[in-house]
Design a protein around this motif. Structure first.
Motif, PDB file in Angstrom:
ATOM      1  N   MET A   1       1.107  -0.842   0.094  1.00  0.00           N
ATOM      2  CA  MET A   1      -0.341   0.054   0.333  1.00  0.00           C
ATOM      3  C   MET A   1       0.939   1.535  -0.071  1.00  0.00           C
ATOM      4  N   LYS A   2       0.539   1.859  -0.864  1.00  0.00           N
ATOM      5  CA  LYS A   2       1.430   3.215  -1.459  1.00  0.00           C
ATOM      6  C   LYS A   2       0.883   4.704   0.241  1.00  0.00           C
ATOM      7  N   VAL A   3       1.944   4.627   0.669  1.00  0.00           N
ATOM      8  CA  VAL A   3       1.360   5.771   1.946  1.00  0.00           C
ATOM      9  C   VAL A   3       1.857   7.656   1.359  1.00  0.00           C
ATOM     10  N   LEU A   4       2.856   7.209   1.018  1.00  0.00           N
ATOM     11  CA  LEU A   4       2.624   8.727  -0.177  1.00  0.00           C
ATOM     12  C   LEU A   4       3.130   8.706  -1.476  1.00  0.00           C
ATOM     13  N   GLN A   5       2.561   9.092  -2.674  1.00  0.00           N
ATOM     14  CA  GLN A   5       2.803   9.544  -4.063  1.00  0.00           C
ATOM     15  C   GLN A   5       3.257  10.459  -4.713  1.00  0.00           C
ATOM     16  N   LYS A   7       4.651  13.416  -7.767  1.00  0.00           N
ATOM     17  CA  LYS A   7       4.801  13.168  -9.208  1.00  0.00           C
ATOM     18  C   LYS A   7       5.298  14.137  -9.585  1.00  0.00           C
ATOM     19  N   ASN A   8       6.569  14.551 -10.711  1.00  0.00           N
ATOM     20  CA  ASN A   8       6.772  14.983 -11.563  1.00  0.00           C
ATOM     21  C   ASN A   8       6.658  16.465 -10.870  1.00  0.00           C
ATOM     22  N   ILE A   9       7.352  16.770  -9.560  1.00  0.00           N
ATOM     23  CA  ILE A   9       7.355  17.583  -8.571  1.00  0.00           C
ATOM     24  C   ILE A   9       8.547  18.627  -9.254  1.00  0.00           C
ATOM     25  N   VAL A  18      15.302  24.073  -8.202  1.00  0.00           N
ATOM     26  CA  VAL A  18      15.003  23.293  -7.463  1.00  0.00           C
ATOM     27  C   VAL A  18      15.311  22.212  -7.291  1.00  0.00           C
ATOM     28  N   LEU A  19      14.141  21.429  -7.639  1.00  0.00           N
ATOM     29  CA  LEU A  19      13.623  20.366  -8.210  1.00  0.00           C
ATOM     30  C   LEU A  19      13.170  20.743  -9.485  1.00  0.00           C
ATOM     31  N   LYS A  20      13.858  19.170 -10.423  1.00  0.00           N
ATOM     32  CA  LYS A  20      13.432  19.058 -11.855  1.00  0.00           C
ATOM     33  C   LYS A  20      12.475  17.427 -11.684  1.00  0.00           C
ATOM     34  N   ASP A  21      11.647  17.821 -12.055  1.00  0.00           N
ATOM     35  CA  ASP A  21      10.584  16.812 -12.474  1.00  0.00           C
ATOM     36  C   ASP A  21      10.779  15.301 -11.681  1.00  0.00           C
ATOM     37  N   ILE A  22      11.208  15.428  -9.945  1.00  0.00           N
ATOM     38  CA  ILE A  22      10.659  14.699  -9.110  1.00  0.00           C
ATOM     39  C   ILE A  22       9.752  14.183  -8.549  1.00  0.00           C
ATOM     40  N   SER A  23      10.205  12.389  -9.402  1.00  0.00           N
ATOM     41  CA  SER A  23       8.570  11.209  -8.827  1.00  0.00           C
ATOM     42  C   SER A  23       9.034  10.528  -7.592  1.00  0.00           C
ATOM     43  N   LEU A  24       8.785   9.868  -7.240  1.00  0.00           N
ATOM     44  CA  LEU A  24       8.954   9.450  -6.141  1.00  0.00           C
ATOM     45  C   LEU A  24       7.658   8.275  -5.304  1.00  0.00           C
ATOM     46  N   GLY A 224      18.989  18.759  -8.004  1.00  0.00           N
ATOM     47  CA  GLY A 224      17.645  19.006  -8.170  1.00  0.00           C
ATOM     48  C   GLY A 224      16.901  17.492  -8.978  1.00  0.00           C
ATOM     49  N   VAL A 225      18.140  16.689  -8.874  1.00  0.00           N
ATOM     50  CA  VAL A 225      17.573  15.229  -9.558  1.00  0.00           C
ATOM     51  C   VAL A 225      17.637  13.979  -9.212  1.00  0.00           C
ATOM     52  N   ILE A 226      17.415  12.827  -8.720  1.00  0.00           N
ATOM     53  CA  ILE A 226      17.039  11.744  -8.377  1.00  0.00           C
ATOM     54  C   ILE A 226      17.896  11.209  -9.296  1.00  0.00           C
ATOM     55  N   VAL A 227      19.404  10.969  -9.060  1.00  0.00           N
ATOM     56  CA  VAL A 227      20.713  10.346  -9.541  1.00  0.00           C
ATOM     57  C   VAL A 227      20.218   8.847  -9.857  1.00  0.00           C
ATOM     58  N   GLU A 228      19.836   8.013  -8.214  1.00  0.00           N
ATOM     59  CA  GLU A 228      20.611   6.818  -8.381  1.00  0.00           C
ATOM     60  C   GLU A 228      19.431   6.586  -7.269  1.00  0.00           C
ATOM     61  N   GLN A 229      18.799   5.540  -7.230  1.00  0.00           N
ATOM     62  CA  GLN A 229      17.891   4.794  -6.011  1.00  0.00           C
ATOM     63  C   GLN A 229      17.894   3.312  -6.048  1.00  0.00           C
ATOM     64  N   GLY A 230      17.961   2.815  -4.570  1.00  0.00           N
ATOM     65  CA  GLY A 230      17.824   1.253  -4.602  1.00  0.00           C
ATOM     66  C   GLY A 230      17.928   0.778  -2.901  1.00  0.00           C
ATOM     67  N   GLU A 231      18.691  -0.406  -3.136  1.00  0.00           N
ATOM     68  CA  GLU A 231      18.606  -0.838  -1.744  1.00  0.00           C
ATOM     69  C   GLU A 231      20.072  -0.302  -1.475  1.00  0.00           C
ATOM     70  N   PRO A 232      20.446  -0.147  -0.323  1.00  0.00           N
ATOM     71  CA  PRO A 232      21.265   0.173   0.795  1.00  0.00           C
ATOM     72  C   PRO A 232      22.567  -0.486   0.619  1.00  0.00           C
ATOM     73  N   GLU A 233      22.267  -1.686   0.147  1.00  0.00           N
ATOM     74  CA  GLU A 233      23.950  -2.095  -0.747  1.00  0.00           C
ATOM     75  C   GLU A 233      24.007  -1.670  -1.988  1.00  0.00           C
TER      76      GLU A 233
END
Length: 253
Positions: A1-5, A7-9, A18-24, A224-233
């Motif tokens: 279940m998604k608590v937060l969405q 989209k394209n902030i 400062v923020l360029k098309d951020i989605s998470l 201002g962008v998400i460069v990378e994301q993933g599991e901590p390891e």
């Protein structure tokens, strides 16, 4: 279940984008850490997500409540006052500089918001406050004022105050940046305990070892962008983007 969405902030201050098309998105029970250099947009993202800063465009959805959407011109339109009040009840926020009321005792700092915002009786609010202060190891500090506490104790009171409002998701903005290393440990221990209890959290932090240990997912931001994301390891142990590698190298050296 998604608590937060999110989209394209987009968010600019004048010509500074400062923020360029951020989605998470953040799932129930997930701990997401956001890392990155100063000026990368981490805190602005948190402020947009918690309605403290108005975004220029994008969507913001908590559970099924839409707080912000775009109009036909692609500009952000905020929900009405009643809707936003409902949304604000879904999240809690812990600031880096505690933001406690200095002229209130610790107990009053925890009790008053519950009574005012949630409409709890004084008795119920005090019961909740006592439970949380005990959890934070601060039972004996109930009658103290913030100025009588160490920074680490003040931050634990701030966490207790946020939890007293029964949020579904808790945001932390650099929760240890105002603390010395010894006090940092006691605050991180509390956050780690919340993670073990499956509290949904988004943590902007410069504590890399902590982010690695406590998170389900790590997001690296820069420019201002998400460069990378993933599991901590993955992010810490085997970063893919050159910018992430460079940032972590500087951090570890």
């Amino acid at each position: 279940m998604k608590v937060l969405q999110i989209k394209n902030i987009e968010k600019s201050y004048g010509s500074n984008n400062v923020l360029k098309d951020i989605s998470l998105s953040v799932d129930m029970g997930e701990v997401v850490s956001i890392i990155g250099p100063s000026g990368s947009g981490k805190s602005t993202l948190l402020r947009c997500a918690t309605l403290l800063t108005e975004m220029d465009s994008g969507e913001l959805i908590y559970l099924d409540e839409c707080a912000v959407k775009n109009d036909e011109k692609g500009k952000a339109v905020y929900a009405d006052k009643a809707e936003l009040k409902k949304v604000r009840g879904i999240f809690g926020l812990v600031f880096q500089n505690f933001n406690l009321f200095p002229h209130y005792s610790v107990m009053k700092n925890l009790v008053d918001p519950q009574m005012t915002v949630l409409g709890r009786s004084k008795e119920a609010a005090e019961k909740k406050a006592v439970e949380l202060l005990d959890k934070m190891g601060l039972s004996e500090k109930a009658d103290f004022y913030p100025c009588m506490l160490s920074g680490g104790q003040q931050q634990r009171v701030a966490i207790a105050r946020a939890l007293a409002m029964d949020p579904t998701i808790l945001f932390f903005d650099e929760p240890t940046s105002a603390l010395d290393p010894e006090l940092t440990g006691e605050v991180l221990k509390v956050i780690k305990q919340l993670a073990e209890e499956k509290m949904t959290m988004v943590i902007v932090t410069h504590e890399m070892a902590f982010a690695r240990a406590v998170s389900n997912r790590v997001i690296f931001m820069d420019g201002g962008v998400i460069v990378e994301q993933g599991e901590p390891e993955e992010v810490f142990g085997n970063p893919q983007a050159e910018r992430t590698k460079q940032f972590l190298r500087n951090y570890q050296s």
